[in-house]
Scaffold this motif. Structure first.
Motif, PDB file in Angstrom:
ATOM      1  N   ARG A  91       0.538  -1.385  -0.063  1.00 33.39           N
ATOM      2  CA  ARG A  91      -0.105  -0.417   0.017  1.00 33.39           C
ATOM      3  C   ARG A  91       0.914   1.446  -0.085  1.00 33.39           C
ATOM      4  N   ALA A  92       2.434   1.079   0.880  1.00 35.36           N
ATOM      5  CA  ALA A  92       2.891   2.381   0.291  1.00 35.36           C
ATOM      6  C   ALA A  92       3.570   2.688  -0.825  1.00 35.36           C
ATOM      7  N   GLY A  93       3.769   1.523  -1.702  1.00 35.35           N
ATOM      8  CA  GLY A  93       4.456   1.830  -2.833  1.00 35.35           C
ATOM      9  C   GLY A  93       5.999   1.038  -3.228  1.00 35.35           C
ATOM     10  N   ALA A  94       5.915   0.247  -2.471  1.00 33.78           N
ATOM     11  CA  ALA A  94       7.481  -0.555  -1.920  1.00 33.78           C
ATOM     12  C   ALA A  94       8.093  -1.018  -2.963  1.00 33.78           C
ATOM     13  N   ASP A  95       9.157  -0.319  -4.183  1.00 34.69           N
ATOM     14  CA  ASP A  95       9.427  -1.502  -4.860  1.00 34.69           C
ATOM     15  C   ASP A  95      10.500  -3.159  -4.834  1.00 34.69           C
ATOM     16  N   ALA A  96      10.553  -3.134  -4.036  1.00 35.71           N
ATOM     17  CA  ALA A  96      10.712  -4.838  -3.155  1.00 35.71           C
ATOM     18  C   ALA A  96      10.450  -4.842  -1.739  1.00 35.71           C
ATOM     19  N   ILE A  97      10.126  -5.623  -0.834  1.00 35.91           N
ATOM     20  CA  ILE A  97      10.144  -5.943   0.683  1.00 35.91           C
ATOM     21  C   ILE A  97      11.457  -6.573   0.812  1.00 35.91           C
ATOM     22  N   LEU A  98      11.849  -6.041   2.044  1.00 40.44           N
ATOM     23  CA  LEU A  98      12.746  -6.932   2.792  1.00 40.44           C
ATOM     24  C   LEU A  98      12.184  -7.366   4.010  1.00 40.44           C
TER      25      LEU A  98
END
Length: 261
Positions: free
Chosen positions: A196-203
């Motif tokens: 929802r925050a618009g992350a391009d990738a997640i750690l």
């Protein structure tokens, strides 16, 4: 999936006070086109800025992508390639002009995040944490069969510059200056918040036990892969990962603090 996400480095080094003395040498040893997440929370602002500038010069020399733990304003001022932090810290106004998310609980108590129909993946349906619901859930068509880290990543020198140059040549819609957004997550709920925050990738962490958080609950390789396979954006493994574990567990994208120093 945006082309920006396809160019993410496969290997990431997360800076930390414990490994600062070895950092310069570690950057020189990393494969060209790796990623660096600059934290250095322990330093006062002026010293942190000076250390960041030093690392930025080295990152450019070795063709690495450099991401700053901080705001987008800080990242632009420092001339780095992106930002890193919890979902709540990521700016998402521009992203939401193009991708709208809706999250809710499914009947089996898992968490569902729906994207607009023009997205490659219509639904992210993450399995509920242990002990919360017994349903197996569902995933979007085209994403269920993908293993964790299904996108091929460059591990050899990139043509025409380093990883940061490649990312900046492929800007996401509505994204000023092509800054990359990396979000941290430790659960399915936080993964949905990152989307929802618009992350391009997640750690996503912690995969394994770590020295910094002894005794803390871990995801384990199997659950980590299940969660990563259901994400419409790349997921990077963090927490107790080193080159050997990355190979044996099939972690295509991974990050380490002292596993690479």
């Amino acid at each position: 999936m945006p082309l920006l996400s396809l160019l993410l480095p496969a290997m990431w080094l997360v800076t930390d006070e414990r490994t600062d003395a070895l950092l310069d040498a570690a950057l020189a040893r990393l494969p060209r086109g790796s990623g660096i997440i600059f934290r250095h929370y322990h330093l006062p602002p002026a010293e942190r800025s000076a250390r960041l500038e030093h690392i930025r010069v080295l990152a450019r020399r070795f063709g690495h992508l450099l991401v700053l733990a901080g705001t987008e304003r800080d990242a632009r001022r420092a001339g780095v390639d992106g930002t890193y932090g919890a979902p709540a810290r990521l700016m998402h106004r521009a992203f939401n002009q193009h991708h709208k998310f809706r999250s809710c609980r499914a009947k089996d108590n898992s968490y569902v995040t729906r994207l607009t129909p023009d997205s490659d993946d219509a639904t992210l349906h993450l399995p509920s944490p242990p002990g919360r619901g017994r349903g197996r859930g569902s995933v979007a068509a085209g994403s269920a069969s993908r293993p964790a880290g299904y996108t091929p990543l460059p591990t050899s020198p990139l043509k025409g510059g380093g990883a940061g140059d490649a990312v900046k040549r492929h800007r996401a819609p509505g994204r000023r200056a092509g800054l990359l957004r990396l979000a941290t997550a430790h659960s399915p709920q936080e993964m949905s918040a990152a989307l929802r925050a618009g992350a391009d990738a997640i750690l996503l962490s912690p995969v394994f036990a770590t020295r910094s958080h002894p005794g803390a609950a871990v995801l384990g390789a199997v659950r980590w892969r299940l969660l990563a396979a259901r994400s419409p954006v790349p997921v990077i493994a963090l927490g107790g990962v080193d080159p050997h574990r990355a190979r044996t567990c099939g972690l295509t994208r991974w990050a380490a603090i002292d596993g690479l120093s």
